[in-house]
Design a protein around this motif. Structure first.
Motif, short mmCIF file in Angstrom:
data_model
loop_
_atom_site.label_atom_id
_atom_site.label_comp_id
_atom_site.label_asym_id
_atom_site.label_seq_id
_atom_site.Cartn_x
_atom_site.Cartn_y
_atom_site.Cartn_z
N TRP A 1 -7.03 -6.92 24.56
CA TRP A 1 -6.68 -6.68 23.15
C TRP A 1 -6.01 -5.31 23.01
O TRP A 1 -6.46 -4.32 23.57
N ASN A 2 -4.91 -5.25 22.24
CA ASN A 2 -4.14 -4.01 22.17
C ASN A 2 -3.28 -4.01 20.91
O ASN A 2 -2.62 -5.00 20.60
N LEU A 3 -3.31 -2.88 20.18
CA LEU A 3 -2.56 -2.77 18.93
C LEU A 3 -1.35 -1.83 19.04
O LEU A 3 -0.67 -1.61 18.05
N VAL A 4 -1.13 -1.26 20.20
CA VAL A 4 -0.11 -0.23 20.32
C VAL A 4 1.25 -0.71 19.84
O VAL A 4 1.97 -0.02 19.11
N GLY A 5 1.63 -1.92 20.23
CA GLY A 5 2.91 -2.44 19.81
C GLY A 5 2.99 -2.64 18.31
O GLY A 5 4.04 -2.41 17.70
N ALA A 6 1.87 -3.03 17.70
CA ALA A 6 1.85 -3.28 16.26
C ALA A 6 1.98 -2.00 15.45
O ALA A 6 2.69 -1.96 14.45
N VAL A 7 1.28 -0.94 15.85
CA VAL A 7 1.26 0.27 15.03
C VAL A 7 2.61 0.97 15.02
O VAL A 7 2.90 1.75 14.11
N ALA A 8 3.43 0.71 16.02
CA ALA A 8 4.72 1.39 16.10
C ALA A 8 5.61 1.11 14.90
O ALA A 8 6.53 1.88 14.60
N SER A 9 5.34 0.02 14.18
CA SER A 9 6.18 -0.34 13.03
C SER A 9 5.65 0.22 11.71
O SER A 9 6.25 -0.02 10.66
N ILE A 10 4.54 0.96 11.74
CA ILE A 10 3.98 1.51 10.50
C ILE A 10 4.95 2.52 9.89
O ILE A 10 5.37 3.47 10.56
N SER A 11 5.28 2.31 8.62
CA SER A 11 6.25 3.20 7.97
C SER A 11 5.62 4.05 6.87
O SER A 11 6.19 5.08 6.49
N LYS A 12 4.47 3.66 6.35
CA LYS A 12 3.84 4.39 5.26
C LYS A 12 3.00 5.56 5.80
O LYS A 12 2.68 5.61 6.99
N PRO A 13 2.67 6.55 4.95
CA PRO A 13 1.88 7.70 5.40
C PRO A 13 0.60 7.27 6.08
O PRO A 13 -0.08 6.33 5.65
N LEU A 14 0.27 7.96 7.16
CA LEU A 14 -0.90 7.62 7.95
C LEU A 14 -1.62 8.88 8.39
O LEU A 14 -1.02 9.78 8.97
N LEU A 15 -2.91 8.94 8.07
CA LEU A 15 -3.78 10.02 8.52
C LEU A 15 -4.80 9.42 9.47
O LEU A 15 -5.53 8.50 9.10
N ALA A 16 -4.85 9.91 10.70
CA ALA A 16 -5.78 9.40 11.71
C ALA A 16 -6.72 10.53 12.12
O ALA A 16 -6.28 11.62 12.48
N ILE A 17 -8.02 10.25 12.06
CA ILE A 17 -9.04 11.27 12.32
C ILE A 17 -10.08 10.72 13.29
O ILE A 17 -10.54 9.59 13.14
N LEU B 1 0.83 -1.20 0.00
CA LEU B 1 0.00 0.00 0.00
C LEU B 1 0.86 1.25 0.00
O LEU B 1 2.04 1.23 0.36
N ALA B 2 0.22 2.36 -0.42
CA ALA B 2 0.87 3.66 -0.40
C ALA B 2 0.71 4.33 0.95
O ALA B 2 1.57 5.11 1.38
N GLY B 3 -0.43 4.08 1.63
CA GLY B 3 -0.68 4.69 2.91
C GLY B 3 -2.08 4.33 3.39
O GLY B 3 -2.79 3.55 2.76
N ALA B 4 -2.47 4.93 4.52
CA ALA B 4 -3.76 4.60 5.11
C ALA B 4 -4.39 5.82 5.76
O ALA B 4 -3.69 6.73 6.24
N VAL B 5 -5.72 5.83 5.76
CA VAL B 5 -6.52 6.82 6.46
C VAL B 5 -7.42 6.05 7.41
O VAL B 5 -8.16 5.16 6.98
N VAL B 6 -7.36 6.37 8.69
CA VAL B 6 -8.17 5.64 9.67
C VAL B 6 -9.08 6.62 10.40
O VAL B 6 -8.65 7.68 10.87
N LEU B 7 -10.36 6.27 10.47
CA LEU B 7 -11.38 7.09 11.11
C LEU B 7 -11.83 6.41 12.39
O LEU B 7 -12.34 5.29 12.36
N ALA B 8 -11.63 7.06 13.51
CA ALA B 8 -12.04 6.54 14.82
C ALA B 8 -11.59 5.10 15.04
O ALA B 8 -12.40 4.24 15.42
N PRO B 9 -10.31 4.81 14.82
CA PRO B 9 -9.84 3.44 15.03
C PRO B 9 -9.71 3.13 16.51
O PRO B 9 -9.63 4.04 17.35
#
Length: 276
Positions: free
Chosen positions: A197-213, A135-143
């Protein structure tokens, strides 16, 4: 919007699945491709017209699909409960197989953007971390990155509403098996085991552009979710929308659309030419 189609895939954890999907602006072959991942009670139809409006505004191609258990896709077998890692399985097993089935391979990665809402946003984060080459990047709404008391309280209230009002009938317009959709989502979120359940450790490795809203009046999560993304993904752009609840595409579609079009345009300049 084109007619609904079905992709048939094989998965290790769910067996064979049929997933409904629709293409938006399929003629824009060279434009950024937005893959929309719905919320915990969503589907292709539940998005209504917002994906099309966003794709038209930005000159994007779009792909909207229903996860298994939702819409017209393979329902969750009655009596089967989603496991605690159900979003991990969607991100690491089902979504890659679905993209392959509809012809979106790694060679198209520079044009692929995930747009996920709520549970779909969490799945988008997990996919971004696991498959940066797709992927090129991601946009996440209320994740959701972790389970908050507010989330559990609101989901428990929704259970009562489902059991005592016409909510079941209303949701039935968007799902062939509405009980499959509702109880699959509600049961796991209210399971005490899911509190871990927790994703904090996983998201730390995200390298592509990320927009969180996220909306500041989100009834299913606090700004701690956005703050966690900002703290663990240093390059992420975080937007907090005032006077907006859990569904920014319904509560604040104009500022949301402007933010997404501008963000993708910065990373994919040809999108601006397509829109023009």
């Amino acid at each position: 919007m084109s007619d609904v189609q079905f992709a048939r895939i094989e998965t290790a954890s769910h067996g064979p699945l049929s997933l409904e999907y629709r293409w938006l602006n399929p003629e824009l072959a060279d434009a950024p491709l937005l893959v929309f991942l719905h919320e915990g009670l969503g589907s292709v139809a539940m998005w209504k017209d917002w994906p099309q409006q966003l794709c038209d505004a930005g000159g994007f191609r779009g792909l909207v699909y229903s996860r298994n258990g939702y819409g017209r896709s393979t329902p969750r077998p009655h009596g089967e409960k989603w496991p605690v890692d159900f979003m991990h399985r969607q991100a690491r097993e089902v979504l890659p197989a679905f993209l392959d089935a509809v012809g979106i391979g790694p060679e198209q990665a520079e044009r692929v953007w995930l747009v996920g809402h709520s549970d779909g946003g969490s799945i988008s984060l997990l996919f971004s971390a696991a498959f940066p080459d797709r992927l090129a990047g991601a946009v996440v709404l209320a994740p959701h990155l972790f389970v908050e008391d507010l989330s559990v309280q609101s989901i428990a209230k929704t259970k009562t509403v489902y059991e005592t009002t016409d909510l079941r009938t209303k949701l039935g317009r968007y799902h062939d098996d509405v009980d499959s959709a509702f109880w699959g989502w509600n049961d796991i979120w209210l399971d005490p085991a899911f509190r871990e359940w927790n994703l904090v450790g996983a998201v730390a490795s995200i390298s592509k552009p990320l927009l969180a809203i996220q909306g500041e009046d989100d009834e299913y999560g606090t700004m701690a979710q956005m703050d966690s993304i900002a703290a663990h993904v240093a390059h992420a752009t975080v937007v907090k929308l005032p006077a907006c609840g859990h569904s920014p595409h319904r509560d604040a579609p104009v500022p949301l659309g402007e933010a997404i079009v501008a963000f993708i345009g910065r990373h994919h300049p040809s999108a601006n030419r397509q829109a023009a």
